[in-house]
Design a protein around this motif. Sequence first.
Motif, PDB file in Angstrom:
ATOM      1  N   GLY A 164       0.830  -1.218   0.000  1.00 10.80           N
ATOM      2  CA  GLY A 164       0.000   0.000   0.000  1.00 10.80           C
ATOM      3  C   GLY A 164       0.858   1.259   0.000  1.00 10.80           C
ATOM      4  N   THR A 165       1.905   1.249   0.808  1.00 16.27           N
ATOM      5  CA  THR A 165       2.816   2.400   0.860  1.00 16.27           C
ATOM      6  C   THR A 165       3.549   2.550  -0.471  1.00 16.27           C
ATOM      7  OG1 THR A 165       3.103   2.184   3.235  1.00 16.27           O
ATOM      8  CG2 THR A 165       4.853   3.332   2.062  1.00 16.27           C
ATOM      9  N   ILE A 166       3.970   1.435  -1.037  1.00 12.64           N
ATOM     10  CA  ILE A 166       4.668   1.469  -2.339  1.00 12.64           C
ATOM     11  C   ILE A 166       3.745   2.064  -3.399  1.00 12.64           C
ATOM     12  CG2 ILE A 166       5.549  -0.006  -4.208  1.00 12.64           C
ATOM     13  CD1 ILE A 166       6.702  -1.824  -1.928  1.00 12.64           C
ATOM     14  N   LEU A 167       2.465   1.643  -3.363  1.00 11.71           N
ATOM     15  CA  LEU A 167       1.506   2.168  -4.339  1.00 11.71           C
ATOM     16  C   LEU A 167       1.371   3.686  -4.192  1.00 11.71           C
ATOM     17  CD1 LEU A 167      -0.618   1.560  -6.567  1.00 11.71           C
ATOM     18  CD2 LEU A 167      -2.320   1.525  -4.742  1.00 11.71           C
ATOM     19  N   SER A 168       1.230   4.149  -2.945  1.00 15.97           N
ATOM     20  CA  SER A 168       1.025   5.597  -2.788  1.00 15.97           C
ATOM     21  C   SER A 168       2.285   6.375  -3.153  1.00 15.97           C
ATOM     22  CB  SER A 168       0.521   5.946  -1.386  1.00 15.97           C
ATOM     23  OG  SER A 168       1.526   5.710  -0.440  1.00 15.97           O
ATOM     24  N   GLN A 172       3.113   0.192 -15.131  1.00  6.80           N
ATOM     25  CA  GLN A 172       2.118   0.793 -16.037  1.00  6.80           C
ATOM     26  C   GLN A 172       1.075  -0.252 -16.413  1.00  6.80           C
ATOM     27  OE1 GLN A 172       2.468   4.173 -16.317  1.00  6.80           O
ATOM     28  NE2 GLN A 172       4.180   3.659 -14.992  1.00  6.80           N
ATOM     29  N   THR A 173       0.225  -0.598 -15.477  1.00  6.17           N
ATOM     30  CA  THR A 173      -0.835  -1.577 -15.731  1.00  6.17           C
ATOM     31  C   THR A 173      -2.130  -1.031 -15.118  1.00  6.17           C
ATOM     32  OG1 THR A 173      -1.055  -2.970 -13.759  1.00  6.17           O
ATOM     33  CG2 THR A 173       0.956  -3.244 -15.013  1.00  6.17           C
ATOM     34  N   PRO A 174      -3.269  -1.573 -15.526  1.00  5.83           N
ATOM     35  CA  PRO A 174      -4.529  -1.067 -14.974  1.00  5.83           C
ATOM     36  C   PRO A 174      -4.643  -1.306 -13.462  1.00  5.83           C
ATOM     37  CG  PRO A 174      -4.901  -2.461 -16.899  1.00  5.83           C
ATOM     38  CD  PRO A 174      -3.462  -2.588 -16.561  1.00  5.83           C
ATOM     39  N   ASP A 175      -3.942  -2.326 -12.961  1.00  6.45           N
ATOM     40  CA  ASP A 175      -4.036  -2.633 -11.528  1.00  6.45           C
ATOM     41  C   ASP A 175      -2.625  -2.695 -10.912  1.00  6.45           C
ATOM     42  OD1 ASP A 175      -4.628  -3.525  -9.014  1.00  6.45           O
ATOM     43  OD2 ASP A 175      -5.858  -5.231  -9.654  1.00  6.45           O
ATOM     44  N   PRO A 176      -2.026  -1.534 -10.692  1.00  4.80           N
ATOM     45  CA  PRO A 176      -0.639  -1.538 -10.202  1.00  4.80           C
ATOM     46  C   PRO A 176      -0.454  -2.204  -8.838  1.00  4.80           C
ATOM     47  CG  PRO A 176      -1.501   0.725 -10.361  1.00  4.80           C
ATOM     48  CD  PRO A 176      -2.494  -0.180 -10.990  1.00  4.80           C
ATOM     49  N   LEU A 177      -1.488  -2.140  -7.978  1.00  2.00           N
ATOM     50  CA  LEU A 177      -1.337  -2.771  -6.645  1.00  2.00           C
ATOM     51  C   LEU A 177      -1.155  -4.277  -6.792  1.00  2.00           C
ATOM     52  CD1 LEU A 177      -1.266  -2.541  -3.568  1.00  2.00           C
ATOM     53  CD2 LEU A 177      -3.758  -2.772  -3.543  1.00  2.00           C
ATOM     54  N   ARG A 178      -1.933  -4.854  -7.681  1.00  2.00           N
ATOM     55  CA  ARG A 178      -1.834  -6.295  -7.924  1.00  2.00           C
ATOM     56  C   ARG A 178      -0.438  -6.650  -8.440  1.00  2.00           C
ATOM     57  NH1 ARG A 178      -6.147  -9.925  -9.606  1.00  2.00           N
ATOM     58  NH2 ARG A 178      -5.186 -11.884 -10.173  1.00  2.00           N
ATOM     59  N   ARG A 179       0.052  -5.824  -9.351  1.00  2.00           N
ATOM     60  CA  ARG A 179       1.392  -6.032  -9.937  1.00  2.00           C
ATOM     61  C   ARG A 179       2.474  -5.919  -8.857  1.00  2.00           C
ATOM     62  NH1 ARG A 179       4.339  -8.099 -13.271  1.00  2.00           N
ATOM     63  NH2 ARG A 179       5.652  -7.018 -14.749  1.00  2.00           N
ATOM     64  N   ILE A 180       2.313  -4.931  -7.970  1.00  2.00           N
ATOM     65  CA  ILE A 180       3.275  -4.735  -6.875  1.00  2.00           C
ATOM     66  C   ILE A 180       3.305  -5.985  -5.992  1.00  2.00           C
ATOM     67  CG2 ILE A 180       3.668  -3.442  -4.708  1.00  2.00           C
ATOM     68  CD1 ILE A 180       2.583  -0.925  -6.263  1.00  2.00           C
ATOM     69  N   ILE A 181       2.114  -6.472  -5.645  1.00  2.00           N
ATOM     70  CA  ILE A 181       2.027  -7.655  -4.770  1.00  2.00           C
ATOM     71  C   ILE A 181       2.680  -8.864  -5.445  1.00  2.00           C
ATOM     72  CG2 ILE A 181       0.408  -9.299  -3.710  1.00  2.00           C
ATOM     73  CD1 ILE A 181      -1.445  -6.799  -3.215  1.00  2.00           C
TER      74      ILE A 181
END
Length: 173
Positions: A107-111, A123-132
């Motif tokens: 979550g912190t990485i996303l923000s 650069q994807t529609p769901d960056p949080l999912r990609r980060i995880i």
Amino acid sequence: MPVRNVVLTGFMGTGKTAVSRELSHILGMKLVDIDAEIEKTAGKRIADIFSESGEAVFRDLETEAIRRCARTGGQIISTGGGAVLRQENMEALRGNGLVFCLDASPGTILSRTSGSSERPLLQTPDPLRRIIELLEYRRPFYEKAGIMIDTEKKTPLQVAEEIAERYRADTQG
Ligand code: S3P
């Protein structure tokens, strides 16, 4: 005795760039940013290297930049988030430096990364999912990269002070 480098590794958005700037001031050591070195050598932005030549070419340029920069001591070296994936990168960095790995929650990485188009892998529609997903795959590489530093709810200056203390203790130790 030659002065060892301070090397920062860690996932995108864990604060490597901001912390490395603070560290450079605190320790009075030159800052070397591997992504910036790659861009200088290639004469292109990272995003363009990825889109025009692909990730494999980027990884080779990254290894080349790390090998070159790690030869010199007395620097703060900030690496890109994927530098830990190649063993030869880590051997070169460890050979002449003390390696730290910055950590943060997805979550912190996303923000910290949202709103920037500089990171092709997010650069994807769901960056949080990609980060995880990326974090899950890379976790073992980060864990063995170096001294783990939690950056959650800390300012870059606080993280830099913590690292400087560990570096001094280790160097004098
Ligand atoms: C990457 C991280 C980026 C940059 C490239 C690939 C990665 O650096 O090297 O986009 O694979 O995690 P930052 O960690 O500085 O964003």
